[in-house]
Scaffold this motif. Structure first.
Motif, PDB file in Angstrom:
ATOM      1  N   THR A 115       8.532  52.160 -17.875  1.00  0.00           N
ATOM      2  CA  THR A 115       9.484  51.327 -17.149  1.00  0.00           C
ATOM      3  C   THR A 115       8.973  49.895 -17.176  1.00  0.00           C
ATOM      4  OG1 THR A 115      10.169  53.177 -15.754  1.00  0.00           O
ATOM      5  CG2 THR A 115      10.629  50.957 -14.933  1.00  0.00           C
ATOM      6  N   VAL A 116       9.842  48.981 -17.559  1.00  0.00           N
ATOM      7  CA  VAL A 116       9.466  47.563 -17.629  1.00  0.00           C
ATOM      8  C   VAL A 116       9.461  47.014 -16.209  1.00  0.00           C
ATOM      9  CG1 VAL A 116      10.062  45.298 -18.565  1.00  0.00           C
ATOM     10  CG2 VAL A 116      10.545  47.363 -19.900  1.00  0.00           C
ATOM     11  N   PRO A 117       8.314  46.501 -15.746  1.00  0.00           N
ATOM     12  CA  PRO A 117       8.256  45.995 -14.377  1.00  0.00           C
ATOM     13  C   PRO A 117       9.176  44.798 -14.176  1.00  0.00           C
ATOM     14  CG  PRO A 117       6.110  45.778 -15.499  1.00  0.00           C
ATOM     15  CD  PRO A 117       7.067  46.355 -16.471  1.00  0.00           C
ATOM     16  N   GLY A 118       9.952  44.849 -13.097  1.00  0.00           N
ATOM     17  CA  GLY A 118      10.791  43.722 -12.705  1.00  0.00           C
ATOM     18  C   GLY A 118      12.015  43.479 -13.563  1.00  0.00           C
ATOM     19  N   LEU A 119      12.314  44.372 -14.510  1.00  0.00           N
ATOM     20  CA  LEU A 119      13.458  44.135 -15.397  1.00  0.00           C
ATOM     21  C   LEU A 119      14.569  45.172 -15.227  1.00  0.00           C
ATOM     22  CD1 LEU A 119      14.349  42.083 -17.491  1.00  0.00           C
ATOM     23  CD2 LEU A 119      13.240  43.461 -19.238  1.00  0.00           C
ATOM     24  N   GLY A 120      14.274  46.289 -14.586  1.00  0.00           N
ATOM     25  CA  GLY A 120      15.297  47.311 -14.379  1.00  0.00           C
ATOM     26  C   GLY A 120      15.578  48.150 -15.614  1.00  0.00           C
ATOM     27  N   LEU A 121      14.623  48.196 -16.544  1.00  0.00           N
ATOM     28  CA  LEU A 121      14.796  48.990 -17.760  1.00  0.00           C
ATOM     29  C   LEU A 121      13.732  50.080 -17.850  1.00  0.00           C
ATOM     30  CD1 LEU A 121      15.460  46.352 -20.580  1.00  0.00           C
ATOM     31  CD2 LEU A 121      17.102  47.910 -19.535  1.00  0.00           C
ATOM     32  N   HIS A 122      14.172  51.259 -18.254  1.00  0.00           N
ATOM     33  CA  HIS A 122      13.259  52.350 -18.572  1.00  0.00           C
ATOM     34  C   HIS A 122      13.399  52.589 -20.068  1.00  0.00           C
ATOM     35  CE1 HIS A 122      10.758  55.838 -17.841  1.00  0.00           C
ATOM     36  NE2 HIS A 122      11.526  56.479 -18.720  1.00  0.00           N
ATOM     37  N   GLN A 123      12.283  52.530 -20.789  1.00  0.00           N
ATOM     38  CA  GLN A 123      12.317  52.591 -22.245  1.00  0.00           C
ATOM     39  C   GLN A 123      11.778  53.911 -22.772  1.00  0.00           C
ATOM     40  OE1 GLN A 123       9.894  49.050 -22.772  1.00  0.00           O
ATOM     41  NE2 GLN A 123      11.719  47.907 -23.390  1.00  0.00           N
ATOM     42  N   VAL A 124      12.448  54.407 -23.801  1.00  0.00           N
ATOM     43  CA  VAL A 124      12.006  55.586 -24.539  1.00  0.00           C
ATOM     44  C   VAL A 124      11.822  55.136 -25.985  1.00  0.00           C
ATOM     45  CG1 VAL A 124      12.627  57.893 -25.344  1.00  0.00           C
ATOM     46  CG2 VAL A 124      13.233  57.177 -23.021  1.00  0.00           C
ATOM     47  N   PHE A 125      10.636  55.419 -26.547  1.00  0.00           N
ATOM     48  CA  PHE A 125      10.331  55.057 -27.926  1.00  0.00           C
ATOM     49  C   PHE A 125      10.180  56.331 -28.745  1.00  0.00           C
ATOM     50  CE2 PHE A 125       8.885  51.543 -25.363  1.00  0.00           C
ATOM     51  CZ  PHE A 125       9.270  50.431 -26.085  1.00  0.00           C
ATOM     52  N   VAL A 126      10.862  56.389 -29.883  1.00  0.00           N
ATOM     53  CA  VAL A 126      10.813  57.533 -30.785  1.00  0.00           C
ATOM     54  C   VAL A 126      10.901  57.009 -32.217  1.00  0.00           C
ATOM     55  CG1 VAL A 126      13.329  57.890 -30.648  1.00  0.00           C
ATOM     56  CG2 VAL A 126      11.843  59.804 -31.275  1.00  0.00           C
ATOM     57  N   GLU A 127      10.328  57.742 -33.147  1.00  0.00           N
ATOM     58  CA  GLU A 127      10.421  57.340 -34.551  1.00  0.00           C
ATOM     59  C   GLU A 127      11.500  58.143 -35.256  1.00  0.00           C
ATOM     60  OE1 GLU A 127       6.803  57.366 -36.792  1.00  0.00           O
ATOM     61  OE2 GLU A 127       5.872  55.852 -35.509  1.00  0.00           O
ATOM     62  N   ASP A 128      12.266  57.464 -36.109  1.00  0.00           N
ATOM     63  CA  ASP A 128      13.248  58.164 -36.933  1.00  0.00           C
ATOM     64  C   ASP A 128      12.523  58.839 -38.100  1.00  0.00           C
ATOM     65  OD1 ASP A 128      12.888  56.336 -39.057  1.00  0.00           O
ATOM     66  OD2 ASP A 128      14.993  55.763 -39.126  1.00  0.00           O
ATOM     67  N   PRO A 129      13.209  59.626 -38.929  1.00  0.00           N
ATOM     68  CA  PRO A 129      12.530  60.331 -40.018  1.00  0.00           C
ATOM     69  C   PRO A 129      11.855  59.418 -41.043  1.00  0.00           C
ATOM     70  CG  PRO A 129      14.622  61.367 -39.572  1.00  0.00           C
ATOM     71  CD  PRO A 129      14.592  60.090 -38.774  1.00  0.00           C
ATOM     72  N   SER A 130      12.235  58.152 -41.085  1.00  0.00           N
ATOM     73  CA  SER A 130      11.606  57.209 -42.013  1.00  0.00           C
ATOM     74  C   SER A 130      10.461  56.439 -41.363  1.00  0.00           C
ATOM     75  CB  SER A 130      12.659  56.227 -42.552  1.00  0.00           C
ATOM     76  OG  SER A 130      13.625  56.909 -43.305  1.00  0.00           O
ATOM     77  N   GLY A 131      10.119  56.790 -40.131  1.00  0.00           N
ATOM     78  CA  GLY A 131       9.003  56.141 -39.449  1.00  0.00           C
ATOM     79  C   GLY A 131       9.367  54.833 -38.783  1.00  0.00           C
ATOM     80  N   ILE A 132      10.654  54.573 -38.597  1.00  0.00           N
ATOM     81  CA  ILE A 132      11.097  53.356 -37.918  1.00  0.00           C
ATOM     82  C   ILE A 132      11.116  53.632 -36.414  1.00  0.00           C
ATOM     83  CG2 ILE A 132      13.013  51.747 -37.595  1.00  0.00           C
ATOM     84  CD1 ILE A 132      13.769  52.358 -40.538  1.00  0.00           C
ATOM     85  N   THR A 133      10.490  52.759 -35.649  1.00  0.00           N
ATOM     86  CA  THR A 133      10.459  52.928 -34.202  1.00  0.00           C
ATOM     87  C   THR A 133      11.803  52.527 -33.608  1.00  0.00           C
ATOM     88  OG1 THR A 133       8.087  52.515 -34.136  1.00  0.00           O
ATOM     89  CG2 THR A 133       9.308  52.243 -32.061  1.00  0.00           C
ATOM     90  N   ILE A 134      12.379  53.431 -32.825  1.00  0.00           N
ATOM     91  CA  ILE A 134      13.640  53.198 -32.124  1.00  0.00           C
ATOM     92  C   ILE A 134      13.325  53.127 -30.637  1.00  0.00           C
ATOM     93  CG2 ILE A 134      15.943  54.086 -31.633  1.00  0.00           C
ATOM     94  CD1 ILE A 134      15.520  53.364 -34.610  1.00  0.00           C
ATOM     95  N   GLU A 135      13.775  52.059 -29.992  1.00  0.00           N
ATOM     96  CA  GLU A 135      13.608  51.866 -28.549  1.00  0.00           C
ATOM     97  C   GLU A 135      14.963  52.081 -27.886  1.00  0.00           C
ATOM     98  OE1 GLU A 135      13.438  47.919 -25.830  1.00  0.00           O
ATOM     99  OE2 GLU A 135      11.864  48.052 -27.354  1.00  0.00           O
ATOM    100  N   LEU A 136      14.992  52.980 -26.913  1.00  0.00           N
ATOM    101  CA  LEU A 136      16.207  53.251 -26.147  1.00  0.00           C
ATOM    102  C   LEU A 136      15.994  52.736 -24.731  1.00  0.00           C
ATOM    103  CD1 LEU A 136      16.643  56.900 -27.434  1.00  0.00           C
ATOM    104  CD2 LEU A 136      17.869  54.867 -28.233  1.00  0.00           C
ATOM    105  N   ASN A 137      16.852  51.835 -24.297  1.00  0.00           N
ATOM    106  CA  ASN A 137      16.721  51.207 -22.980  1.00  0.00           C
ATOM    107  C   ASN A 137      17.749  51.780 -22.016  1.00  0.00           C
ATOM    108  OD1 ASN A 137      14.672  49.005 -23.283  1.00  0.00           O
ATOM    109  ND2 ASN A 137      16.003  48.531 -25.008  1.00  0.00           N
ATOM    110  N   PHE A 138      17.238  52.486 -21.006  1.00  0.00           N
ATOM    111  CA  PHE A 138      18.062  53.102 -19.971  1.00  0.00           C
ATOM    112  C   PHE A 138      17.895  52.318 -18.668  1.00  0.00           C
ATOM    113  CE2 PHE A 138      16.928  56.364 -22.983  1.00  0.00           C
ATOM    114  CZ  PHE A 138      18.090  57.112 -23.115  1.00  0.00           C
TER     115      PHE A 138
END
Length: 151
Positions: A115-138
């Motif tokens: 969770t990003v402090p003071g920003l109101g975002l919770h982040q999930v990081f996962v890699e796609d099959p090609s090794g690209i990092t995907i950040e999902l902001n909830f």
């Protein structure tokens, strides 16, 4: 400024089916219209709206006919087909953290959260099959509510 927004990003991959499954079954994109290029690929859309040419373009490597892709987009060394290279990650706004965790766990995909402090975002990081990092902001409130429901 002449640039108004990001149109799409492209992933060049030797495993088009693994990429299709990741972006459609895990992240929830929909495959849609793609022009008849001389190389395999997919255009992926958010929901059913195909008005803006897709958000993710999957570019397949056709070992039996590599010239179609090379003529259209240029040739790339196979070593450059894994990881984000100079791009660190790609980020999306998202909702329904509980369902995303279930999808990631169900597919046995490793991920990390914060969770990003003071920003109101919770982040999930996962890699796609090609090794690209995907950040999902909830919304951070979603993560907080799920944590409270577990206690």
């Amino acid at each position: 400024m002449p640039v108004s927004k990001l149109a799409h990003f492209s992933v060049r991959t030797a495993s088009i089916e693994a990429s299709r499954r990741f972006y459609t079954e895990i992240l929830g994109f929909k495959a849609g219209y793609r022009p008849p290029f001389n190389f395999p690929g997919l255009w992926l859309y958010l929901g059913g709206d195909e008005a803006e040419f897709g958000v993710v373009h999957i570019i397949g490597i056709d070992e039996s006919d590599p010239q179609g892709l090379a003529q259209y987009l240029g040739d790339k060394a196979s070593a450059s087909l894994h990881g984000s290279a100079a791009v660190d990650h790609l980020a999306f706004l998202a909702t329904d953290l509980r369902t995303m965790r279930m999808r990631l766990d169900g597919a046995a995909l490793p991920y990390r959260e914060r969770t990003v402090p003071g920003l109101g975002l919770h982040q999930v990081f996962v890699e796609d099959p090609s090794g690209i990092t995907i950040e999902l902001n909830f919304p951070a409130d979603e993560a907080r509510a799920l944590q409270e429901a577990q206690h």
